[in-house]
Design an enzyme around this catalytic site. Structure first.
Site, mmCIF file in Angstrom:
data_model
loop_
_atom_site.group_PDB
_atom_site.id
_atom_site.type_symbol
_atom_site.label_atom_id
_atom_site.label_comp_id
_atom_site.label_asym_id
_atom_site.label_seq_id
_atom_site.Cartn_x
_atom_site.Cartn_y
_atom_site.Cartn_z
ATOM 1 N N ARG A 39 -40.435 62.522 74.155
ATOM 2 C CA ARG A 39 -41.413 62.071 73.151
ATOM 3 C C ARG A 39 -42.257 63.219 72.666
ATOM 4 N NH1 ARG A 39 -45.410 60.009 76.163
ATOM 5 N NH2 ARG A 39 -46.362 58.801 74.517
ATOM 6 N N LYS A 109 -36.720 51.849 87.117
ATOM 7 C CA LYS A 109 -36.761 50.865 88.201
ATOM 8 C C LYS A 109 -38.033 50.043 88.060
ATOM 9 C CE LYS A 109 -34.263 54.001 91.312
ATOM 10 N NZ LYS A 109 -34.373 54.985 92.407
ATOM 11 N N ALA A 141 -36.043 63.041 92.243
ATOM 12 C CA ALA A 141 -35.657 63.890 91.117
ATOM 13 C C ALA A 141 -35.530 65.359 91.517
ATOM 14 C CB ALA A 141 -36.682 63.735 90.000
ATOM 15 N N LYS A 193 -38.167 47.869 95.777
ATOM 16 C CA LYS A 193 -38.450 48.942 96.754
ATOM 17 C C LYS A 193 -39.670 49.762 96.334
ATOM 18 C CE LYS A 193 -37.254 52.812 94.547
ATOM 19 N NZ LYS A 193 -38.060 54.028 94.401
ATOM 20 N N THR A 250 -37.669 55.820 99.910
ATOM 21 C CA THR A 250 -38.983 55.811 99.265
ATOM 22 C C THR A 250 -40.092 55.431 100.240
ATOM 23 O OG1 THR A 250 -37.679 54.907 97.446
ATOM 24 C CG2 THR A 250 -39.962 55.281 97.020
ATOM 25 N N SER A 256 -42.384 60.412 97.319
ATOM 26 C CA SER A 256 -42.388 59.231 96.446
ATOM 27 C C SER A 256 -43.765 59.044 95.848
ATOM 28 C CB SER A 256 -41.995 57.992 97.258
ATOM 29 O OG SER A 256 -42.523 56.823 96.644
ATOM 30 N N ARG A 257 -43.813 58.867 94.518
ATOM 31 C CA ARG A 257 -45.099 58.622 93.859
ATOM 32 C C ARG A 257 -45.686 57.283 94.281
ATOM 33 N NH1 ARG A 257 -42.536 60.314 88.966
ATOM 34 N NH2 ARG A 257 -41.232 58.522 89.413
ATOM 35 N N ASN A 258 -44.798 56.284 94.509
ATOM 36 C CA ASN A 258 -45.293 54.991 94.956
ATOM 37 C C ASN A 258 -45.888 55.091 96.363
ATOM 38 O OD1 ASN A 258 -44.515 52.944 92.797
ATOM 39 N ND2 ASN A 258 -42.626 54.121 93.024
ATOM 40 N N VAL A 281 -45.452 58.346 86.792
ATOM 41 C CA VAL A 281 -45.494 56.899 86.876
ATOM 42 C C VAL A 281 -45.224 56.423 88.312
ATOM 43 C CG1 VAL A 281 -43.046 56.558 86.225
ATOM 44 C CG2 VAL A 281 -44.703 54.786 85.727
ATOM 45 N N GLU A 283 -44.155 53.140 89.416
ATOM 46 C CA GLU A 283 -43.703 51.876 88.812
ATOM 47 C C GLU A 283 -44.146 50.653 89.599
ATOM 48 O OE1 GLU A 283 -42.463 51.399 85.951
ATOM 49 O OE2 GLU A 283 -40.797 52.702 85.441
HETATM 50 N N1 LIG Z 1 -38.846 60.630 89.596
HETATM 51 C C1 LIG Z 1 -37.878 60.166 90.379
HETATM 52 O O1 LIG Z 1 -37.580 60.762 91.415
HETATM 53 C C2 LIG Z 1 -37.129 58.938 89.984
HETATM 54 C C3 LIG Z 1 -37.614 58.081 89.010
HETATM 55 N N2 LIG Z 1 -36.902 56.951 88.696
HETATM 56 C C4 LIG Z 1 -37.365 56.043 87.674
HETATM 57 O O2 LIG Z 1 -37.239 56.675 86.400
HETATM 58 C C5 LIG Z 1 -38.204 56.144 85.499
HETATM 59 C C6 LIG Z 1 -38.901 57.288 84.818
HETATM 60 O O3 LIG Z 1 -39.627 57.985 85.792
HETATM 61 P P1 LIG Z 1 -39.885 59.538 85.755
HETATM 62 O O4 LIG Z 1 -38.841 60.243 84.974
HETATM 63 O O5 LIG Z 1 -40.066 59.958 87.151
HETATM 64 O O6 LIG Z 1 -41.246 59.625 84.936
HETATM 65 P P2 LIG Z 1 -42.440 60.672 85.119
HETATM 66 O O7 LIG Z 1 -43.491 60.019 85.952
HETATM 67 O O8 LIG Z 1 -41.948 61.976 85.585
HETATM 68 O O9 LIG Z 1 -42.961 60.862 83.631
HETATM 69 C C7 LIG Z 1 -43.535 59.850 82.877
HETATM 70 C C8 LIG Z 1 -42.630 59.580 81.701
HETATM 71 O O10 LIG Z 1 -43.187 58.523 80.943
HETATM 72 C C9 LIG Z 1 -43.090 58.873 79.576
HETATM 73 N N3 LIG Z 1 -44.068 58.094 78.833
HETATM 74 C C10 LIG Z 1 -45.398 58.084 78.970
HETATM 75 N N4 LIG Z 1 -45.946 57.267 78.045
HETATM 76 C C11 LIG Z 1 -44.913 56.757 77.324
HETATM 77 C C12 LIG Z 1 -44.816 55.871 76.224
HETATM 78 N N5 LIG Z 1 -45.884 55.317 75.674
HETATM 79 N N6 LIG Z 1 -43.584 55.572 75.757
HETATM 80 C C13 LIG Z 1 -42.480 56.099 76.301
HETATM 81 N N7 LIG Z 1 -42.500 56.954 77.345
HETATM 82 C C14 LIG Z 1 -43.710 57.273 77.831
HETATM 83 C C15 LIG Z 1 -43.357 60.345 79.558
HETATM 84 O O11 LIG Z 1 -42.927 60.924 78.339
HETATM 85 C C16 LIG Z 1 -42.500 60.770 80.744
HETATM 86 O O12 LIG Z 1 -41.160 60.907 80.364
HETATM 87 C C17 LIG Z 1 -39.117 55.240 86.337
HETATM 88 O O13 LIG Z 1 -38.707 53.908 86.155
HETATM 89 C C18 LIG Z 1 -38.835 55.662 87.771
HETATM 90 O O14 LIG Z 1 -39.016 54.598 88.682
HETATM 91 C C19 LIG Z 1 -35.705 56.658 89.288
HETATM 92 C C20 LIG Z 1 -35.190 57.489 90.228
HETATM 93 C C21 LIG Z 1 -35.848 58.678 90.675
HETATM 94 O O1 LIG Z 2 -36.931 56.036 92.901
HETATM 95 C C1 LIG Z 2 -37.155 57.078 93.468
HETATM 96 C C2 LIG Z 2 -36.217 57.668 94.423
HETATM 97 O O2 LIG Z 2 -34.999 56.992 94.477
HETATM 98 C C3 LIG Z 2 -38.432 57.790 93.224
HETATM 99 O O3 LIG Z 2 -39.459 57.066 93.789
HETATM 100 P P1 LIG Z 2 -40.943 57.228 93.258
HETATM 101 O O4 LIG Z 2 -40.951 56.732 91.847
HETATM 102 O O5 LIG Z 2 -41.774 56.400 94.192
HETATM 103 O O6 LIG Z 2 -41.276 58.695 93.336
#
Ligand SMILES: NC(=O)C1=CN([C@@H]2O[C@H](COP(=O)(O)OP(=O)(O)OC[C@H]3O[C@@H](n4cnc5c(N)ncnc54)[C@H](O)[C@@H]3O)[C@@H](O)[C@H]2O)C=CC1
Ligand SMILES: O=C(CO)COP(=O)(O)O
Length: 337
Positions: A39, A109, A141, A193, A250, A256-258, A281, A283
Site C-alpha cells: 500500500r 489468519k 515470517a 490459535k 505461536t 509471536s505478536r499475539n 498486527v 490478529e
Molecule cells: N508475521 C507472521 O509471521 C505471519 C503472519 N501471518 C498472517 O498474515 C497476515 C498479515 O500479517 P503480517 O504480514 O505479519 O502484517 P504486519 O503486522 O507485518 O504488517 C501490517 C500490514 O497491514 C497492512 N495494513 C495496515 N493498514 C491497512 C489497511 N488499512 N488496509 C490494508 N492493509 C493495511 C500494512 O500495509 C502491512 O502490510 C495476518 O493475518 C497474520 O496473522 C501468517 C503467518 C505468519
Molecule cells: O501465524 C504466525 C506463525 O505461524 C505468526 O504469529 P503472530 O501473528 O502471533 O506473530
C-alpha cells in the site's frame, strides 16, 4: 509492467507486511520473479531500490527478483496471487479486483469482525470468480525469510485439480505444502490459535510456569476442536499443521505478536497501552470478540477465548481473569463433551 522483459512473474503477493514480504522472499529463493504489492509508496521504493523492508521485516536482504508495486490492477494479470493483507482488510482491498479469476491463496489468519465471516467467505463475496485456497501453518515470517524449513497446509477449494496447479507454484526446497481439501478447517486453526496465543502470553507474563502453558495449549486445542467441528472442519485438519502445529508454535515464543501482546497484558500493561503504538498486527485481538460471539450463537463453550475477550477489552486485570478460569467447576476432560 512488473519485472524486466522476459522475466515476467507468474506469481504475486498482495501485502508487504512481515508475512507477505517473507513469502515473496521464499518464492524468489530459487531465482523466480515475484511481484509484491504494498500500500505504501515509500515502502515500494525502499524494497525496489534498497532490497529491504525495514518497516515490517527488518534484517532481511530481499532477492533481486522481487519487484514491488502499488498498482493492484497489474497484479490482477497474474495467474496466482497470495493474499496477505490482515484479515480485517481482506474484503476492502480485494474489492479493488472484483473480476479476478485466478488462484487466490489466502494467507491471513482471522475472522472478519462485524460479519463473522471466515476469509474464504469474504473472498468469495468480493471476487466470486477467483479460485480460493488457504495457506496456513507454523510459519514465523523471519524464519521463512531466512530460508529455514517449515511445512504448511494448502487447502484447495478446487480440490486436487487446483492443488496440481498450486503445489509447484508455492513449494520450494525449504517450504513444503501438504494438500488438504478442508478450507474451513485450515482457516479455523489459524484464526483460533492467534487468540489462544494471547492467553499463553498472559500466562508467561504472569510467570505462571511451563505446566500452566502446556495445560492451556491442551485445553485451548479442545476449544479449537469444539468450535471447528461445529463449523464443519475436519478433525484431522485441526490436528495438523494449520491447527495444532501452529498453535504449539505461536503459544511457545515471544516471536509471536499475539503471544507478546498477551505477555504485556500479563506483565500489567493496560489493554489500550499494549494495543496502541504497534505497526504490526496481533490478529487475535480482533478475532477474539467475533469468535466468542460465533461460539455463543452455536452454544459452544470457549472459556479461554472469553477470557481473552475480557482482557483485550480491558475489563479485568490478568490475574483476576486467570483466577476465575481456575475456579470453574471441575468436569470431564472430553474435548467435545
Ligand atoms: N508475521 C507472521 O509471521 C505471519 C503472519 N501471518 C498472517 O498474515 C497476515 C498479515 O500479517 P503480517 O504480514 O505479519 O502484517 P504486519 O503486522 O507485518 O504488517 C501490517 C500490514 O497491514 C497492512 N495494513 C495496515 N493498514 C491497512 C489497511 N488499512 N488496509 C490494508 N492493509 C493495511 C500494512 O500495509 C502491512 O502490510 C495476518 O493475518 C497474520 O496473522 C501468517 C503467518 C505468519
Ligand atoms: O501465524 C504466525 C506463525 O505461524 C505468526 O504469529 P503472530 O501473528 O502471533 O506473530
Amino acid at each position: 509492467m512488473i519485472g524486466a522483459p522476459g522475466t515476467a512473474p507468474a506469481i504475486g503477493v498482495i501485502g508487504a507486511g512481515a508475512w507477505g514480504t517473507a513469502l515473496a522472499q521464499m518464492l524468489a529463493s530459487d531465482g523466480r520473479p515475484v511481484a509484491l504489492w504494498a500500500r505504501e509508496e515509500s515502502l515500494v521504493a525502499t524494497i525496489n531500490h534498497e532490497r529491504r523492508n525495514p518497516t515490517y521485516l527488518p534484517g532481511a536482504e530481499l532477492a533481486e527478483t522481487i519487484t514491488a508495486t502499488t498498482d493492484l490492477a497489474t497484479m490482477a494479470t497474474l495467474p496466482v496471487l497470495l493474499w496477505v493483507t490482515p484479515a480485517q482488510f481482506l474484503g476492502q482491498v480485494l474489492s479493488g479486483l472484483p473480476d479476478y479469476a485466478g488462484d487466490l491463496v489466502l494467507c491471513a489468519k482471522g475472522i472478519e469482525a462485524g460479519s463473522g465471516r471466515l476469509m474464504a467467505e469474504v473472498a468469495h463475496a468480493a471476487a466470486p470468480a477467483a479460485h480460493v485456497a488457504v495457506l496456513s501453518g507454523p510459519t514465523f515470517a523471519h524464519e521463512v525469510a531466512a530460508g529455514l524449513p517449515t511445512a504448511v497446509t494448502l487447502a484447495c477449494s478446487g480440490g486436487e485439480t487446483q492443488w496440481q496447479r498450486l503445489a509447484p507454484a508455492v513449494a520450494r526446497p525449504t517450504f513444503r505444502p501438504y494438500y488438504s481439501a478442508d478450507v474451513i478447517g485450515a482457516e479455523i486453526g489459524g484464526a483460533v490459535k492467534n487468540v489462544l496465543a494471547i492467553a499463553c502470553g498472559v500466562v508467561d507474563g504472569l510467570g505462571l510456569g511451563q505446566n500452566a502453558r502446556a495445560a492451556l495449549i491442551s485445553r485451548g486445542f479442545a476449544e479449537m476442536q469444539r468450535f471447528g467441528l461445529a463449523m464443519g472442519a475436519q478433525a484431522e485438519t485441526l490436528a495438523g499443521l494449520s491447527g495444532l502445529g501452529d498453535l504449539v508454535l505461536t503459544c511457545s515464543s515471544a516471536s509471536s505478536r499475539n503471544f507478546s501482546l498477551g505477555k504485556a497484558l500479563g506483565e500489567g500493561q493496560s489493554a489500550s497501552e499494549a494495543l496502541s503504538g504497534r505497526n504490526t498486527v496481533a490478529e487475535g485481538a480482533y478475532t477474539a470478540p467475533v469468535l466468542a460471539d460465533l461460539a455463543r450463537q452455536k452454544e459452544i463453550a470457549m472459556p479461554l477465548v472469553d477470557a481473552v475477550v475480557t482482557l483485550v477489552r480491558g475489563q479485568a486485570p490478568a490475574r483476576d481473569v486467570v483466577a476465575s478460569l481456575l475456579a470453574r467447576p471441575l468436569r470431564a476432560e472430553r474435548p467435545l463433551g
